[in-house]
Write a protein that holds these residues in place. Structure first.
Motif, PDB file in Angstrom:
ATOM      1  N   GLU A 164      -0.564 -12.352   5.814  1.00 15.06           N
ATOM      2  CA  GLU A 164      -1.342 -11.365   4.890  1.00 15.06           C
ATOM      3  C   GLU A 164      -1.122 -11.351   3.581  1.00 15.06           C
ATOM      4  O   GLU A 164      -1.632 -11.467   2.776  1.00 15.06           O
ATOM      5  CB  GLU A 164      -1.779  -9.965   5.358  1.00 15.06           C
ATOM      6  N   VAL A 165       0.138 -11.093   3.157  1.00 13.63           N
ATOM      7  CA  VAL A 165       0.695 -11.231   1.899  1.00 13.63           C
ATOM      8  C   VAL A 165       0.602 -12.725   1.363  1.00 13.63           C
ATOM      9  O   VAL A 165       0.422 -12.677   0.110  1.00 13.63           O
ATOM     10  CB  VAL A 165       2.257 -10.917   1.935  1.00 13.63           C
ATOM     11  N   LYS A 166       0.607 -13.575   2.107  1.00 10.16           N
ATOM     12  CA  LYS A 166       0.778 -15.089   1.491  1.00 10.16           C
ATOM     13  C   LYS A 166      -0.935 -15.230   1.007  1.00 10.16           C
ATOM     14  O   LYS A 166      -1.037 -16.140  -0.004  1.00 10.16           O
ATOM     15  CB  LYS A 166       0.870 -16.047   2.515  1.00 10.16           C
ATOM     16  N   ASP A 167      -1.918 -14.645   1.424  1.00 11.28           N
ATOM     17  CA  ASP A 167      -3.297 -14.763   0.975  1.00 11.28           C
ATOM     18  C   ASP A 167      -3.480 -14.368  -0.610  1.00 11.28           C
ATOM     19  O   ASP A 167      -2.831 -13.299  -0.854  1.00 11.28           O
ATOM     20  CB  ASP A 167      -4.218 -13.925   2.006  1.00 11.28           C
ATOM     21  N   ILE A 168      -3.849 -15.337  -1.101  1.00  9.68           N
ATOM     22  CA  ILE A 168      -4.068 -15.115  -2.574  1.00  9.68           C
ATOM     23  C   ILE A 168      -4.877 -13.682  -2.924  1.00  9.68           C
ATOM     24  O   ILE A 168      -4.588 -13.039  -3.705  1.00  9.68           O
ATOM     25  CB  ILE A 168      -4.795 -16.171  -3.398  1.00  9.68           C
ATOM     26  N   PHE A 182      -4.860 -10.917  -1.417  1.00 11.15           N
ATOM     27  CA  PHE A 182      -4.309  -9.946  -0.723  1.00 11.15           C
ATOM     28  C   PHE A 182      -3.819  -9.065  -1.789  1.00 11.15           C
ATOM     29  O   PHE A 182      -3.758  -7.569  -1.812  1.00 11.15           O
ATOM     30  CB  PHE A 182      -3.234 -10.313   0.069  1.00 11.15           C
ATOM     31  N   LYS A 183      -3.225  -9.344  -2.943  1.00 14.77           N
ATOM     32  CA  LYS A 183      -2.728  -8.704  -4.056  1.00 14.77           C
ATOM     33  C   LYS A 183      -3.591  -7.894  -4.668  1.00 14.77           C
ATOM     34  O   LYS A 183      -3.464  -6.332  -4.751  1.00 14.77           O
ATOM     35  CB  LYS A 183      -2.005  -9.489  -5.113  1.00 14.77           C
ATOM     36  N   SER A 184      -4.803  -8.295  -5.061  1.00 13.71           N
ATOM     37  CA  SER A 184      -5.957  -7.497  -5.619  1.00 13.71           C
ATOM     38  C   SER A 184      -6.176  -6.645  -4.732  1.00 13.71           C
ATOM     39  O   SER A 184      -6.784  -5.396  -4.995  1.00 13.71           O
ATOM     40  CB  SER A 184      -6.912  -8.548  -6.181  1.00 13.71           C
ATOM     41  N   LYS A 185      -6.562  -6.780  -3.438  1.00 12.92           N
ATOM     42  CA  LYS A 185      -6.848  -5.982  -2.231  1.00 12.92           C
ATOM     43  C   LYS A 185      -5.934  -4.765  -2.319  1.00 12.92           C
ATOM     44  O   LYS A 185      -6.401  -3.665  -2.003  1.00 12.92           O
ATOM     45  CB  LYS A 185      -7.124  -6.780  -0.845  1.00 12.92           C
ATOM     46  N   THR A 186      -4.635  -5.037  -2.393  1.00 10.17           N
ATOM     47  CA  THR A 186      -3.596  -4.226  -2.143  1.00 10.17           C
ATOM     48  C   THR A 186      -3.570  -3.251  -3.101  1.00 10.17           C
ATOM     49  O   THR A 186      -3.535  -1.809  -3.012  1.00 10.17           O
ATOM     50  CB  THR A 186      -2.408  -4.834  -2.040  1.00 10.17           C
ATOM     51  N   LYS A 187      -4.060  -3.767  -4.462  1.00 14.63           N
ATOM     52  CA  LYS A 187      -3.967  -2.845  -5.696  1.00 14.63           C
ATOM     53  C   LYS A 187      -5.133  -2.060  -5.654  1.00 14.63           C
ATOM     54  O   LYS A 187      -5.099  -0.710  -5.694  1.00 14.63           O
ATOM     55  CB  LYS A 187      -4.280  -3.718  -6.867  1.00 14.63           C
ATOM     56  N   GLU A 188      -6.326  -2.248  -5.089  1.00 17.06           N
ATOM     57  CA  GLU A 188      -7.408  -1.452  -4.855  1.00 17.06           C
ATOM     58  C   GLU A 188      -7.203  -0.416  -3.728  1.00 17.06           C
ATOM     59  O   GLU A 188      -7.448   0.804  -4.028  1.00 17.06           O
ATOM     60  CB  GLU A 188      -8.776  -2.101  -4.655  1.00 17.06           C
ATOM     61  N   GLU A 189      -6.538  -0.828  -2.724  1.00 19.80           N
ATOM     62  CA  GLU A 189      -6.193   0.163  -1.503  1.00 19.80           C
ATOM     63  C   GLU A 189      -5.201   1.094  -1.815  1.00 19.80           C
ATOM     64  O   GLU A 189      -5.501   2.433  -1.604  1.00 19.80           O
ATOM     65  CB  GLU A 189      -5.848  -0.697  -0.285  1.00 19.80           C
ATOM     66  N   LEU A 190      -4.114   0.655  -2.489  1.00 22.66           N
ATOM     67  CA  LEU A 190      -3.359   1.687  -3.170  1.00 22.66           C
ATOM     68  C   LEU A 190      -3.686   2.723  -3.842  1.00 22.66           C
ATOM     69  O   LEU A 190      -3.598   3.834  -3.903  1.00 22.66           O
ATOM     70  CB  LEU A 190      -1.909   0.959  -3.615  1.00 22.66           C
ATOM     71  N   LYS A 191      -4.589   2.242  -5.016  1.00 28.35           N
ATOM     72  CA  LYS A 191      -5.160   2.980  -5.909  1.00 28.35           C
ATOM     73  C   LYS A 191      -6.062   4.233  -5.294  1.00 28.35           C
ATOM     74  O   LYS A 191      -5.795   5.264  -5.595  1.00 28.35           O
ATOM     75  CB  LYS A 191      -6.233   2.229  -6.965  1.00 28.35           C
ATOM     76  N   THR A 192      -6.946   3.708  -4.188  1.00 24.47           N
ATOM     77  CA  THR A 192      -7.596   4.636  -3.531  1.00 24.47           C
ATOM     78  C   THR A 192      -6.901   5.578  -2.840  1.00 24.47           C
ATOM     79  O   THR A 192      -7.136   6.958  -2.810  1.00 24.47           O
ATOM     80  CB  THR A 192      -8.575   3.906  -2.586  1.00 24.47           C
ATOM     81  N   GLN A 193      -5.870   5.119  -1.952  1.00 21.94           N
ATOM     82  CA  GLN A 193      -5.023   5.986  -1.326  1.00 21.94           C
ATOM     83  C   GLN A 193      -4.179   7.128  -1.994  1.00 21.94           C
ATOM     84  O   GLN A 193      -4.014   8.218  -1.778  1.00 21.94           O
ATOM     85  CB  GLN A 193      -4.055   5.372  -0.392  1.00 21.94           C
ATOM     86  N   ILE A 194      -3.568   6.758  -3.269  1.00 22.32           N
ATOM     87  CA  ILE A 194      -2.955   7.434  -4.143  1.00 22.32           C
ATOM     88  C   ILE A 194      -3.981   8.516  -4.581  1.00 22.32           C
ATOM     89  O   ILE A 194      -3.480   9.734  -4.794  1.00 22.32           O
ATOM     90  CB  ILE A 194      -2.322   6.686  -5.229  1.00 22.32           C
ATOM     91  N   ASN A 195      -5.294   7.940  -4.982  1.00 21.28           N
ATOM     92  CA  ASN A 195      -5.881   9.039  -5.450  1.00 21.28           C
ATOM     93  C   ASN A 195      -6.454  10.023  -4.773  1.00 21.28           C
ATOM     94  O   ASN A 195      -6.701  11.350  -4.956  1.00 21.28           O
ATOM     95  CB  ASN A 195      -7.188   8.443  -6.205  1.00 21.28           C
ATOM     96  N   ASP A 196      -6.653   9.607  -3.237  1.00 18.37           N
ATOM     97  CA  ASP A 196      -6.823  10.650  -2.303  1.00 18.37           C
ATOM     98  C   ASP A 196      -5.945  11.596  -2.171  1.00 18.37           C
ATOM     99  O   ASP A 196      -5.942  12.822  -1.841  1.00 18.37           O
ATOM    100  CB  ASP A 196      -7.157   9.757  -0.905  1.00 18.37           C
ATOM    101  N   LEU A 197      -4.599  11.045  -2.134  1.00 20.56           N
ATOM    102  CA  LEU A 197      -3.337  12.016  -1.906  1.00 20.56           C
ATOM    103  C   LEU A 197      -3.416  12.953  -3.271  1.00 20.56           C
ATOM    104  O   LEU A 197      -3.058  14.167  -2.811  1.00 20.56           O
ATOM    105  CB  LEU A 197      -2.025  11.118  -1.953  1.00 20.56           C
TER     106      LEU A 197
END
Length: 172
Positions: free
Chosen positions: A128-132, A134-149
């Motif tokens: 999953e990390v090797k997928d190009i 993935f990095k932008s997907k991770t940024k968006e998911e972490l942003k959402t999760q941190i905002n939720d927290l």
């Protein structure tokens, strides 16, 4: 007589070339200008679709780790150990309606944010990390999760984190 006729021929040729150059210059101004206008309007249409970044004075930055952080990735093979090294900055709004101090709020939740990020990377594989993407997907998911927290104890939901920045990203 021959000199006079060759002189007239040269003047006619120069006149034809001058008129040709004038026509070409006119064509370039008329048609070239229309193309430039088209390109400019096309650029303005494309830039209208992009989100604009808030001014720098409205954003703050929080460095989550002093150094790059290593996370062990979820293994797909039992004999192979994979990891990712990341260094993360959080870009956040300094002022949000309903929250007195956003930086203080992020500092209060720092350990939970770090736990959330660690858990996130424990659930992804090397493939999953090797997928190009993935990095932008991770940024968006972490942003959402941190905002939720950060909004878990608030009565109204407000976007506090503007962006998650990975300034170091290495996997193996």
């Amino acid at each position: 007589m021959a000199n006079k006729s060759s002189f007239i021929a040269l003047i006619v040729i120069i006149a034809i070339l001058t008129v040709s150059v004038a026509v070409l210059v006119g064509y370039i101004f008329v048609v070239g200008g229309a193309q430039q206008t088209y390109i400019t309007s096309e650029n303005s249409r494309n830039s209208a679709n992009l989100t604009t970044r808030p001014p720098d004075e409205k954003l703050g930055t929080k460095k989550l780790y002093d150094e790059s952080q290593y996370f062990v990735l979820k293994s797909t093979e039992t004999s192979r150990l994979s990891f990712i090294r990341v260094a993360i900055d959080i870009r956040f709004y300094k002022k949000v309606k309903g929250i007195k101090n956003c930086e203080e709020k992020i500092n209060n939740f720092e350990s939970e944010i770090k736990e959330l990020i660690g858990t996130y990377f424990q659930n992804v594989t090397l493939d999953e990390v090797k997928d190009i993407e993935f990095k932008s997907k991770t940024k968006e998911e972490l942003k959402t999760q941190i905002n939720d927290l950060l909004n878990s104890s608030e009565s109204t939901y407000s976007e506090i984190v503007y962006d998650v920045v990975f300034y170091d990203w290495f996997y193996q």
